[in-house]
Scaffold this motif. Sequence first.
Motif, PDB file in Angstrom:
ATOM      1  N   TYR B  35       0.882  -1.708   0.184  1.00 55.03           N
ATOM      2  CA  TYR B  35      -0.131   0.079  -0.563  1.00 55.03           C
ATOM      3  C   TYR B  35       0.503   1.055   0.045  1.00 55.03           C
ATOM      4  O   TYR B  35       1.954   1.291   0.604  1.00 55.03           O
ATOM      5  CB  TYR B  35      -1.436   0.114   1.295  1.00 55.03           C
ATOM      6  CG  TYR B  35      -1.924  -1.591   1.211  1.00 55.03           C
ATOM      7  CD1 TYR B  35      -1.522  -2.613   2.130  1.00 55.03           C
ATOM      8  CD2 TYR B  35      -3.079  -1.162   0.865  1.00 55.03           C
ATOM      9  CE1 TYR B  35      -1.568  -3.123   1.892  1.00 55.03           C
ATOM     10  CE2 TYR B  35      -4.185  -2.571   0.807  1.00 55.03           C
ATOM     11  CZ  TYR B  35      -2.982  -3.606   1.691  1.00 55.03           C
ATOM     12  OH  TYR B  35      -4.009  -4.798   1.533  1.00 55.03           O
ATOM     13  N   GLN B  37       0.792   4.921   1.403  1.00 59.67           N
ATOM     14  CA  GLN B  37       0.332   6.193   2.218  1.00 59.67           C
ATOM     15  C   GLN B  37       0.466   7.516   1.616  1.00 59.67           C
ATOM     16  O   GLN B  37       1.977   7.423   1.933  1.00 59.67           O
ATOM     17  CB  GLN B  37       0.163   5.533   2.880  1.00 59.67           C
ATOM     18  CG  GLN B  37      -0.748   6.476   4.107  1.00 59.67           C
ATOM     19  CD  GLN B  37      -0.795   5.675   5.990  1.00 59.67           C
ATOM     20  OE1 GLN B  37      -0.070   5.346   6.302  1.00 59.67           O
ATOM     21  NE2 GLN B  37      -1.726   7.114   6.643  1.00 59.67           N
ATOM     22  N   GLY B  42      -3.908   9.238   0.804  1.00 59.02           N
ATOM     23  CA  GLY B  42      -4.564   8.407   1.547  1.00 59.02           C
ATOM     24  C   GLY B  42      -4.043   6.739   1.638  1.00 59.02           C
ATOM     25  O   GLY B  42      -2.603   6.770   1.295  1.00 59.02           O
ATOM     26  N   LEU B  43      -5.019   6.034   1.905  1.00 65.02           N
ATOM     27  CA  LEU B  43      -4.093   4.421   1.563  1.00 65.02           C
ATOM     28  C   LEU B  43      -4.792   3.699   0.327  1.00 65.02           C
ATOM     29  O   LEU B  43      -5.647   4.157   0.484  1.00 65.02           O
ATOM     30  CB  LEU B  43      -4.319   3.689   3.205  1.00 65.02           C
ATOM     31  CG  LEU B  43      -3.690   3.497   3.767  1.00 65.02           C
ATOM     32  CD1 LEU B  43      -4.262   2.860   4.901  1.00 65.02           C
ATOM     33  CD2 LEU B  43      -2.897   3.030   3.947  1.00 65.02           C
ATOM     34  N   GLU B  48      -1.082  -7.436  -4.308  1.00 67.75           N
ATOM     35  CA  GLU B  48      -1.018  -8.700  -3.425  1.00 67.75           C
ATOM     36  C   GLU B  48      -0.838  -9.379  -4.305  1.00 67.75           C
ATOM     37  O   GLU B  48      -0.614 -10.011  -6.381  1.00 67.75           O
ATOM     38  CB  GLU B  48      -2.390  -8.777  -2.912  1.00 67.75           C
ATOM     39  CG  GLU B  48      -2.076 -10.338  -2.022  1.00 67.75           C
ATOM     40  CD  GLU B  48      -3.612 -10.842  -2.095  1.00 67.75           C
ATOM     41  OE1 GLU B  48      -4.426 -10.549  -3.029  1.00 67.75           O
ATOM     42  OE2 GLU B  48      -3.714 -11.620  -1.203  1.00 67.75           O
ATOM     43  N   LEU B  88       4.678   6.902   2.071  1.00 63.93           N
ATOM     44  CA  LEU B  88       4.831   6.043   3.499  1.00 63.93           C
ATOM     45  C   LEU B  88       4.367   4.562   2.759  1.00 63.93           C
ATOM     46  O   LEU B  88       3.216   4.176   2.256  1.00 63.93           O
ATOM     47  CB  LEU B  88       4.135   5.772   4.854  1.00 63.93           C
ATOM     48  CG  LEU B  88       4.232   4.956   6.110  1.00 63.93           C
ATOM     49  CD1 LEU B  88       5.869   4.973   5.925  1.00 63.93           C
ATOM     50  CD2 LEU B  88       3.333   4.942   6.832  1.00 63.93           C
ATOM     51  N   LEU B  90       3.643   0.879   3.065  1.00 69.25           N
ATOM     52  CA  LEU B  90       3.346  -0.097   3.761  1.00 69.25           C
ATOM     53  C   LEU B  90       3.221  -1.622   3.139  1.00 69.25           C
ATOM     54  O   LEU B  90       2.344  -2.167   1.825  1.00 69.25           O
ATOM     55  CB  LEU B  90       1.657  -0.139   4.508  1.00 69.25           C
ATOM     56  CG  LEU B  90       2.223   0.978   5.654  1.00 69.25           C
ATOM     57  CD1 LEU B  90       0.231   1.915   6.064  1.00 69.25           C
ATOM     58  CD2 LEU B  90       2.907   0.929   7.500  1.00 69.25           C
TER      59      LEU B  90
END
Lengths: 116, 115
Positions: B35, B37, B42-43, B48, B88, B90
């Motif tokens: 993800y 951010q 936002g996120l 995946e 960021l 994640l």
Amino acid sequence: AQSVTQLDSQVPVFEEAPVELRCNYSSSVSVYLFWYVQYPNQGLQLLLKYLSGSTLVKGINGFEAEFNKSQTSFHLRKPSVHISDTAEYFCAVSEHLRAGSYQLTFGKGTKLSVIP
Amino acid sequence: KAGVTQTPRYLIKTRGQQVTLSCSPISGHRSVSWYQQTPGQGLQFLFEYFSETQRNKGNFPGRFSGRQFSNSRSEMNVSTLELGDSALYLCASSLTGLATNEKLFFGSGTQLSVL
């Protein structure tokens, strides 16, 4: 495409007061709903999730959320907040589009500040 | 049980460079998702991986890629960095992945700054 709206970017609340963090989503098909919390300088932690069944879901740390299909909402509530609840809260929706394909969408987050 | 580990914790790069981020999932977890951010967006879900195969991809340009190794560790690569890639990043791991709506375990993230 799915969209998730967290109506308040920041919510200040006094300690021991109740709080509600609002979340609305756009899709009308079957969705799965989540609330995550992010403490400063940490990753996200799952608070609670709704997959099916009772529309009132209880999570960790005294939080609960209610799924309202007609209003496409999944608001998070806590009857009495503590200083330690100061964090950013994210609503997320998982939508299964077709076999093997799904979309996980997060809201932009609500920063909860608990005032002593 | 050790949690999800992301390395490095901080990275500073310049425009045009490429970067590789690493994520070690919880032992036994076969799914790793990534993800981005940012304060403005936002996120956002990147992709995946499950058992070394990409299962789903978010709406990001081809400069963002990833892979997963046989021990379930995953790497994410961003090529030709742009200022807007500052974020960021994640990662999260789980046993069976996003398709089963199970709990995700997040790492603390890698803070990437592009100058």
